[in-house]
Design a protein around this motif. Structure first.
Motif, PDB file in Angstrom:
ATOM      1  N   ILE A  39      63.612 -55.748 -22.177  1.00 21.57           N
ATOM      2  CA  ILE A  39      62.440 -56.984 -22.370  1.00 21.57           C
ATOM      3  C   ILE A  39      62.109 -57.302 -21.005  1.00 21.57           C
ATOM      4  O   ILE A  39      60.619 -57.283 -20.778  1.00 21.57           O
ATOM      5  CB  ILE A  39      63.346 -58.207 -23.046  1.00 21.57           C
ATOM      6  CG1 ILE A  39      63.357 -57.735 -24.302  1.00 21.57           C
ATOM      7  CG2 ILE A  39      62.226 -59.320 -22.607  1.00 21.57           C
ATOM      8  CD1 ILE A  39      64.171 -58.860 -25.192  1.00 21.57           C
ATOM      9  N   SER A  40      63.059 -57.399 -19.908  1.00 15.72           N
ATOM     10  CA  SER A  40      62.395 -58.044 -18.794  1.00 15.72           C
ATOM     11  C   SER A  40      61.638 -57.066 -17.831  1.00 15.72           C
ATOM     12  O   SER A  40      60.840 -57.375 -17.019  1.00 15.72           O
ATOM     13  CB  SER A  40      63.633 -58.531 -17.773  1.00 15.72           C
ATOM     14  OG  SER A  40      64.503 -57.194 -17.464  1.00 15.72           O
ATOM     15  N   GLY A  41      61.805 -55.703 -18.176  1.00 14.25           N
ATOM     16  CA  GLY A  41      60.842 -54.779 -17.616  1.00 14.25           C
ATOM     17  C   GLY A  41      59.508 -54.682 -18.187  1.00 14.25           C
ATOM     18  O   GLY A  41      58.476 -54.104 -17.365  1.00 14.25           O
ATOM     19  N   ARG A  42      59.367 -55.339 -19.291  1.00 14.56           N
ATOM     20  CA  ARG A  42      58.005 -55.428 -20.106  1.00 14.56           C
ATOM     21  C   ARG A  42      57.284 -56.905 -20.109  1.00 14.56           C
ATOM     22  O   ARG A  42      56.169 -56.814 -20.345  1.00 14.56           O
ATOM     23  CB  ARG A  42      58.148 -54.870 -21.358  1.00 14.56           C
ATOM     24  CG  ARG A  42      58.408 -53.340 -21.460  1.00 14.56           C
ATOM     25  CD  ARG A  42      58.808 -52.844 -22.774  1.00 14.56           C
ATOM     26  NE  ARG A  42      58.721 -51.327 -22.878  1.00 14.56           N
ATOM     27  CZ  ARG A  42      59.883 -50.722 -22.673  1.00 14.56           C
ATOM     28  NH1 ARG A  42      60.983 -51.543 -22.412  1.00 14.56           N
ATOM     29  NH2 ARG A  42      60.013 -49.632 -22.690  1.00 14.56           N
ATOM     30  N   ILE A  43      58.208 -57.711 -19.886  1.00 16.09           N
ATOM     31  CA  ILE A  43      57.771 -59.224 -20.268  1.00 16.09           C
ATOM     32  C   ILE A  43      56.589 -59.761 -19.277  1.00 16.09           C
ATOM     33  O   ILE A  43      55.608 -60.469 -19.685  1.00 16.09           O
ATOM     34  CB  ILE A  43      58.948 -60.357 -20.116  1.00 16.09           C
ATOM     35  CG1 ILE A  43      58.689 -61.434 -20.640  1.00 16.09           C
ATOM     36  CG2 ILE A  43      59.206 -60.357 -18.664  1.00 16.09           C
ATOM     37  CD1 ILE A  43      59.619 -62.280 -20.960  1.00 16.09           C
ATOM     38  N   TRP A  44      56.478 -59.041 -18.033  1.00 20.07           N
ATOM     39  CA  TRP A  44      55.499 -59.455 -17.059  1.00 20.07           C
ATOM     40  C   TRP A  44      54.284 -59.165 -17.672  1.00 20.07           C
ATOM     41  O   TRP A  44      53.073 -59.958 -17.366  1.00 20.07           O
ATOM     42  CB  TRP A  44      55.560 -59.247 -15.646  1.00 20.07           C
ATOM     43  CG  TRP A  44      56.846 -60.152 -15.022  1.00 20.07           C
ATOM     44  CD1 TRP A  44      58.102 -59.440 -14.899  1.00 20.07           C
ATOM     45  CD2 TRP A  44      56.968 -61.393 -15.219  1.00 20.07           C
ATOM     46  NE1 TRP A  44      58.990 -60.480 -14.629  1.00 20.07           N
ATOM     47  CE2 TRP A  44      58.403 -61.802 -14.739  1.00 20.07           C
ATOM     48  CE3 TRP A  44      56.140 -62.627 -15.610  1.00 20.07           C
ATOM     49  CZ2 TRP A  44      58.661 -63.075 -14.609  1.00 20.07           C
ATOM     50  CZ3 TRP A  44      56.601 -63.876 -15.514  1.00 20.07           C
ATOM     51  CH2 TRP A  44      58.065 -64.063 -14.907  1.00 20.07           C
ATOM     52  N   ILE A  45      54.144 -57.888 -18.083  1.00 16.35           N
ATOM     53  CA  ILE A  45      52.711 -57.328 -18.383  1.00 16.35           C
ATOM     54  C   ILE A  45      52.075 -57.907 -19.580  1.00 16.35           C
ATOM     55  O   ILE A  45      51.089 -58.416 -19.532  1.00 16.35           O
ATOM     56  CB  ILE A  45      52.718 -55.912 -18.628  1.00 16.35           C
ATOM     57  CG1 ILE A  45      51.429 -55.283 -19.065  1.00 16.35           C
ATOM     58  CG2 ILE A  45      53.818 -55.557 -19.767  1.00 16.35           C
ATOM     59  CD1 ILE A  45      50.761 -54.952 -17.940  1.00 16.35           C
ATOM     60  N   THR A  46      52.923 -58.485 -20.431  1.00 15.57           N
ATOM     61  CA  THR A  46      52.499 -59.236 -21.779  1.00 15.57           C
ATOM     62  C   THR A  46      52.192 -60.605 -21.334  1.00 15.57           C
ATOM     63  O   THR A  46      51.173 -61.207 -21.741  1.00 15.57           O
ATOM     64  CB  THR A  46      53.632 -59.166 -22.833  1.00 15.57           C
ATOM     65  OG1 THR A  46      54.000 -57.929 -23.180  1.00 15.57           O
ATOM     66  CG2 THR A  46      53.059 -60.099 -23.842  1.00 15.57           C
ATOM     67  N   GLY A  47      53.037 -61.147 -20.381  1.00 15.91           N
ATOM     68  CA  GLY A  47      52.700 -62.496 -19.877  1.00 15.91           C
ATOM     69  C   GLY A  47      51.581 -62.657 -19.223  1.00 15.91           C
ATOM     70  O   GLY A  47      50.341 -63.488 -19.265  1.00 15.91           O
ATOM     71  N   GLN A  48      51.200 -61.383 -18.439  1.00 14.53           N
ATOM     72  CA  GLN A  48      49.759 -61.592 -17.581  1.00 14.53           C
ATOM     73  C   GLN A  48      48.475 -61.278 -18.515  1.00 14.53           C
ATOM     74  O   GLN A  48      47.675 -62.095 -18.480  1.00 14.53           O
ATOM     75  CB  GLN A  48      49.788 -60.235 -16.632  1.00 14.53           C
ATOM     76  CG  GLN A  48      50.545 -60.536 -15.232  1.00 14.53           C
ATOM     77  CD  GLN A  48      50.800 -59.285 -14.833  1.00 14.53           C
ATOM     78  OE1 GLN A  48      50.667 -58.299 -15.361  1.00 14.53           O
ATOM     79  NE2 GLN A  48      51.781 -59.377 -13.513  1.00 14.53           N
ATOM     80  N   LEU A  49      48.645 -60.433 -19.623  1.00 11.16           N
ATOM     81  CA  LEU A  49      47.829 -60.416 -20.585  1.00 11.16           C
ATOM     82  C   LEU A  49      47.413 -61.910 -21.394  1.00 11.16           C
ATOM     83  O   LEU A  49      46.250 -62.178 -21.220  1.00 11.16           O
ATOM     84  CB  LEU A  49      48.091 -59.262 -21.588  1.00 11.16           C
ATOM     85  CG  LEU A  49      47.316 -59.242 -22.774  1.00 11.16           C
ATOM     86  CD1 LEU A  49      45.801 -58.531 -22.256  1.00 11.16           C
ATOM     87  CD2 LEU A  49      47.656 -58.049 -23.677  1.00 11.16           C
ATOM     88  N   VAL A  50      48.386 -62.481 -21.957  1.00 11.44           N
ATOM     89  CA  VAL A  50      48.345 -63.692 -22.399  1.00 11.44           C
ATOM     90  C   VAL A  50      47.880 -64.780 -21.383  1.00 11.44           C
ATOM     91  O   VAL A  50      46.834 -65.448 -21.920  1.00 11.44           O
ATOM     92  CB  VAL A  50      49.766 -64.040 -22.932  1.00 11.44           C
ATOM     93  CG1 VAL A  50      49.487 -65.535 -23.528  1.00 11.44           C
ATOM     94  CG2 VAL A  50      50.135 -63.277 -24.342  1.00 11.44           C
ATOM     95  N   LEU A  51      48.274 -64.631 -20.267  1.00 17.28           N
ATOM     96  CA  LEU A  51      47.588 -65.647 -19.099  1.00 17.28           C
ATOM     97  C   LEU A  51      46.260 -65.371 -19.077  1.00 17.28           C
ATOM     98  O   LEU A  51      45.507 -66.371 -19.128  1.00 17.28           O
ATOM     99  CB  LEU A  51      48.520 -65.571 -18.026  1.00 17.28           C
ATOM    100  CG  LEU A  51      47.882 -66.571 -16.886  1.00 17.28           C
ATOM    101  CD1 LEU A  51      48.491 -68.175 -17.506  1.00 17.28           C
ATOM    102  CD2 LEU A  51      48.645 -66.115 -15.426  1.00 17.28           C
TER     103      LEU A  51
END
Lengths: 317, 286
Positions: A94-106
């Motif tokens: 999860i931690s390997g992928r969470i930022w990309i989704t976070g950036q997309l949502v942001l």
């Protein structure tokens, strides 16, 4: 006192939402047809010692509620178990992928807040051509699902114009922005339309209020009228709808990430669901629910800032 | 829905009914009527077998006798669009019917009993309202396997609060009216009052909300099929078709995907407009 109580009820509600969803997410796995062992081993027959290992690892011999509490306790500490498919820690995956989704949502949230509220204010404050064109455009865009938007945007900006790369998530800051622009627009499109429409309606309603008309007849400058009397009061429903749409982006990102082959949480969730990798599905679902609750918490803080009645009397909005 | 109902109503009454939803509402009703008709008879009027891969060597090519040419797997696009109407609309139909049944039952029970029961139901609805349907559907696919059935069951549950919330508000208003109290005094049973008097008086808002939700359900189910967890290929479905023909976008042959998208968006817009007009009409009557 009353503000404290207000905060407490809000918090209690969010905790309840968190507990209920975690229970749903956990118990879903035990609803699966067949034994939990079969679900964990993905239908393969395992040697007895591995079966025993799984039993111990997932506390399969414990009663259901106890298993839930243990799972939740571990989850709170960041341990979601092990992926069946990759034999890796779910939290690592999860931690390997969470930022990309976070950036997309942001990125999508910024588009929703800036363009959605901006268009809504424009249509609400100005009558005539600006208003009607915003109304027509938002009626159309509100009905375009994210994956159809993704298809149309790809045709226009990737194939025809060649302005943006088609797939993937890009490297570096500029590359990331470049790769995430079309996904973020697809994700935000319907929400922009909804937020714009609610903003427009809220502004119009405030304009019709007696105190605004009184202020207008008293000769208060329009600029001040709009800022102090109209937008200030319209801010509460605008916050509500913005919060609702932004909170839903985390789940919706699964579809957009699939459409643009972005290796984020959402597309991983879909893949894990397809291969019945239950621990991964549970972990990512919990992350999405927590993100959802955090957004709602932020919305509550906004209410606190926007609506002084909550701070003083604790009235219901 | 109004249009198909209208076929059995006398023409003049139909005209009067349509005038209450305005010209745009009428056009939407007609679009929905046509889509529903194709959903029923579509699979029998396809010019070609929607699953036949005759044109496997002619991917994305046009051909005589094939109105929109071949898709990514060499199947007739027009036939798949016609056959896809059924899968794309049957799922939402079940979702809406199930969530209306459940939602109305919950709402009327809450409005009738009132008090603590109502408070508990309302806060439970508030929490359930917030839970994203797509996430539930993905969860269901992980547990029960990908397919239309799991998605339909889960979305029915996820949409119940949307119905229950609106109907509860309406039913509460109706509950406080004197005629209900009069019926109670006369000794009519609660069941009978709810079924014969309360329910018919909230039916307008139920139909309006159900129509709007039909559009939402179409989008959600198509999205679930698009990510591969709903309707399974090779079944024809508009959501599946968009995904299958994505490779055409890069090579300048976007039409199979775009046509499926247009069918979906067109019908969804029609449901949105009709739902809004019906809600407005219902508010006008009140």
């Amino acid at each position: 006192m009353s503000m404290f109580r207000w905060a407490l009820t809000r918090l209690a509600r969010l905790v309840a939402a968190l507990l209920i969803s975690s229970f749903v997410i956990f118990s879903a796995a035990s609803l699966a047809p067949g034994s939990p062992l079969a679900a964990l081993s993905n239908g393969r027959t395992l040697p007895p010692e591995q079966q025993e290992q799984l039993r111990v690892r997932f506390h399969l011999d414990d009663p259901f509620l106890l298993r839930y509490v243990k799972w939740l306790w571990n989850a709170v500490q960041g341990d979601f178990g092990v992926s069946i498919a990759s034999r890796d820690d779910v939290s690592r995956l999860i931690s390997g992928r969470i930022w990309i989704t976070g950036q997309l949502v942001l990125y999508a949230s910024i588009l929703i807040l800036v363009i959605g509220i901006g268009l809504g204010l424009l249509a609400g404050l100005r009558r005539g051509a600006a208003d009607s064109s915003v109304l027509v455009a938002t009626a159309l865009f509100a009905a375009v699902p994210a994956f159809v938007a993704a298809t149309l945007l790809t045709i226009l900006f990737v194939t025809e114009l060649g302005w943006f790369p088609a797939l993937g998530e890009g490297k570096g800051f500029v590359g990331r922005i470049e790769h995430l622009t079309l996904p973020a627009i697809s994700l935000a499109m319907a929400s922009i339309a909804i937020v714009a429409r609610v903003t427009r309606a809220a502004v119009r309603e405030e304009f019709g209020r007696e105190h605004v008309q009184t202020a207008e007849s008293r000769g208060i400058p329009r600029r001040q009228l709009v800022r102090r009397h109209v937008v200030r009061n319209a801010a509460v429903p605008i916050t509500t709808v913005s919060g609702l749409t932004v909170a839903s982006l985390f789940a919706l990102s699964a579809i957009v990430e699939r459409a643009f082959s972005i290796n984020g949480l959402g597309s991983y969730l879909v893949r894990a669901a397809g291969t019945k990798d239950i621990a991964v599905v549970q972990g990512i679902s919990m992350v999405i629910v927590v993100a959802f609750v955090v957004v709602n918490l932020l919305v509550d803080v906004c209410y606190l800032v926007l609506d002084p009645r909550i701070r003083t009397a604790g009235d219901r909005r | 829905m109004t249009a198909s109902l209208g076929a059995v109503v006398a023409p003049r009454r139909l005209a009067r009914r349509l005038s209450t939803i305005g010209p745009l509402g009428t056009v939407s009703a007609i679009v929905i009527g046509i889509a529903a008709l194709i959903a029923v008879i579509g699979p029998w009027i396809t010019p070609h077998d929607p699953n036949s891969t005759d044109g496997i060597t002619l991917q994305f090519q046009s051909a005589p006798g094939h109105l929109f040419g071949y898709d990514a797997n060499g199947r007739d696009v027009f036939s798949r669009l016609l056959a896809g109407a059924r899968t794309s609309m049957l799922g939402p139909l079940i979702v809406v019917a199930a969530s209306i049944t459940l939602g109305v039952a919950i709402a009327i029970a809450a409005a009738w009993r009132g008090g603590r029961f109502d408070t508990i139901v309302s806060s439970a609805l508030d929490i359930a309202f917030a839970f994203p349907g797509i996430l539930l559907a993905i969860l269901a696919a992980a547990v029960f396997g990908a397919g239309l059935f799991a998605a339909v069951v889960v979305l029915s549950l996820a949409y119940t609060p949307y119905i229950a919330r609106v109907v509860r508000g309406s039913a509460l208003q109706e509950r406080s009216k004197p005629y209900i109290a009069a019926l109670e005094v006369q000794g009519m049973s609660a069941w009978r009052i709810c079924a014969r008097h309360l329910l018919p008086n909230v039916s307008g808002i139920v139909v309006a909300q159900g129509t709007t939700l039909f559009g939402y359900a179409m989008v959600d189910l198509a999205a679930i099929s698009f990510i591969g967890l709903g309707v399974q290929p090779p079944s024809a479905d508009w959501g599946v078709m968009i995904f299958e023909n994505r490779q055409g976008l890069a090579i300048g042959k976007p039409w199979p995907a775009v046509l499926a998208g247009l069918c979906l968006v067109g019908v969804v817009i029609a449901f949105n407009i009709l739902g809004e007009r019906l809600a407005r009409r219902d508010a006008g009557i009140r």
